[in-house]
Design an enzyme around this catalytic site. Sequence first.
Site, PDB file in Angstrom:
ATOM      1  N   SER A 112       0.831  -1.210   0.000  1.00  0.00           N
ATOM      2  CA  SER A 112       0.000   0.000   0.000  1.00  0.00           C
ATOM      3  C   SER A 112       0.860   1.252   0.000  1.00  0.00           C
ATOM      4  O   SER A 112       1.946   1.277   0.573  1.00  0.00           O
ATOM      5  CB  SER A 112      -0.891  -0.013   1.254  1.00  0.00           C
ATOM      6  OG  SER A 112      -1.472   1.262   1.439  1.00  0.00           O
ATOM      7  N   TYR A 132      -1.980  -0.885  10.736  1.00  0.00           N
ATOM      8  CA  TYR A 132      -2.249  -1.507   9.423  1.00  0.00           C
ATOM      9  C   TYR A 132      -1.102  -1.167   8.459  1.00  0.00           C
ATOM     10  O   TYR A 132      -0.502  -2.038   7.854  1.00  0.00           O
ATOM     11  CB  TYR A 132      -3.578  -1.004   8.849  1.00  0.00           C
ATOM     12  CG  TYR A 132      -3.653  -1.163   7.348  1.00  0.00           C
ATOM     13  CD1 TYR A 132      -3.424  -0.061   6.510  1.00  0.00           C
ATOM     14  CD2 TYR A 132      -3.908  -2.396   6.767  1.00  0.00           C
ATOM     15  CE1 TYR A 132      -3.453  -0.206   5.137  1.00  0.00           C
ATOM     16  CE2 TYR A 132      -3.945  -2.541   5.391  1.00  0.00           C
ATOM     17  CZ  TYR A 132      -3.714  -1.441   4.584  1.00  0.00           C
ATOM     18  OH  TYR A 132      -3.720  -1.584   3.215  1.00  0.00           O
ATOM     19  N   LYS A 166       2.162  -3.477   6.566  1.00  0.00           N
ATOM     20  CA  LYS A 166       2.557  -3.502   5.147  1.00  0.00           C
ATOM     21  C   LYS A 166       4.061  -3.205   5.034  1.00  0.00           C
ATOM     22  O   LYS A 166       4.781  -3.844   4.277  1.00  0.00           O
ATOM     23  CB  LYS A 166       1.748  -2.479   4.346  1.00  0.00           C
ATOM     24  CG  LYS A 166       0.278  -2.829   4.230  1.00  0.00           C
ATOM     25  CD  LYS A 166       0.079  -4.155   3.509  1.00  0.00           C
ATOM     26  CE  LYS A 166      -1.386  -4.545   3.404  1.00  0.00           C
ATOM     27  NZ  LYS A 166      -1.566  -5.888   2.769  1.00  0.00           N
ATOM     28  N   ASN A 185     -14.000   3.693   4.235  1.00  0.00           N
ATOM     29  CA  ASN A 185     -13.426   4.339   3.050  1.00  0.00           C
ATOM     30  C   ASN A 185     -14.453   5.282   2.398  1.00  0.00           C
ATOM     31  O   ASN A 185     -15.663   5.091   2.480  1.00  0.00           O
ATOM     32  CB  ASN A 185     -12.955   3.277   2.046  1.00  0.00           C
ATOM     33  CG  ASN A 185     -11.789   2.467   2.578  1.00  0.00           C
ATOM     34  OD1 ASN A 185     -11.798   1.265   2.541  1.00  0.00           O
ATOM     35  ND2 ASN A 185     -10.744   3.141   3.077  1.00  0.00           N
TER      36      ASN A 185
END
Length: 337
Positions: free
Chosen positions: A125, A150, A154, A199
Amino acid sequence: MKILVTGGLGFIGSHTVVELQNEGFEVLVVDNLSNTSLNVLDGIQSITGKIPAFEKLDLREKEKVQDFFKRHHDISGVIHFAASKAVGESVENPLLYYENNINALVYVLQELQKKPEANFIFSSSCTVYGQAEKMPITENAPVQQPISPYGNTKKIGEEIIIDVTKVTNINAILLRYFNPIGAHPSTEIGELPIGVPQNLVPFITQTGFGLRKELAVYGDDYPTPDGTAVRDYIHVVDLAKAHVIALQRLLNKKNTAKVETFNLGTGTGSSVLEVINTFEKVSGKKLPYKIVGRREGDITSAYANTDKANTVLGWKAKSTLEEAMASAWKWEQKIRS
Ligand code: WQD
């Protein structure tokens, strides 16, 4: 060739399964169904006419992962989507994210390192860039300490892959997504947010449909043209196609390094207000919204420099924001009908 897609019933995973099948790959999907449903298999089959092989599997269960790979040793490549992905939830429950996103990755890599060679595509991401200094963002932009657990999973995931490929026969490509939106034009598959969408785009389409009273716009005091934050919204089908191209690059041994990294975006930044206006244009509806304070952890702007993906992968996003929003709206209407 058999390709394993972990998290293959998820939003990006399911669209990638469709594109893999379109390219003639045999697909094996594993998913723990924590954030999706088995109906997605039917959606995939309605599009391609082929139902992918599926096994329910929680990649946090090491013995089950070992058993799975013992039973499926003819896997030519792995596209690894399986992970938790809600930024806000990761702040509240970091260990859920570190356990799921890191352990699952480690257990899959432990099985792949036993093979004579393995091809691994990792769902990463743009969040690893934090607030990048320069727009558009290239792959050389420094990876910063992401604000959320989060994002940190990544960043750590990428670091694990880099370390592991140095001493194994695993070749990897890291795909750093910008903001995936939209749905397959068939409206057979799309985004299925559970509960209140975190989102922007699913919140907009649910508000447009009347499921939400109004959209809260998180801040209009950013140093951007209209004061709202800017992101690079990429159609999920464009994103899915990039995964197939990246996988083929590894299968055909075209990679020039053990780990290659690509930014996947459109190269265009759009503000929240521009996304709202685009929704109103494609839906013909007025979207109720109110400006509120900034959301903790949000950055001002992120959009991709896509030169590397364009020239090295030969991939370019084709859909415009308008087309992506139209597909998201069409999908929202379909699932509510
Ligand atoms: C976009 C913009 C919000 C909701 C995150 C992850 C990224 C990826 C996508 C997983 C921001 C604004 C949003 C709302 C708003 N995750 N917004 N009102 O935060 O850019 O990226 O999700 O794959 O890795 O970091 O996406 O859609 O949450 O927000 O104003 O109700 O919309 O402030 O500017 P984000 P988003």
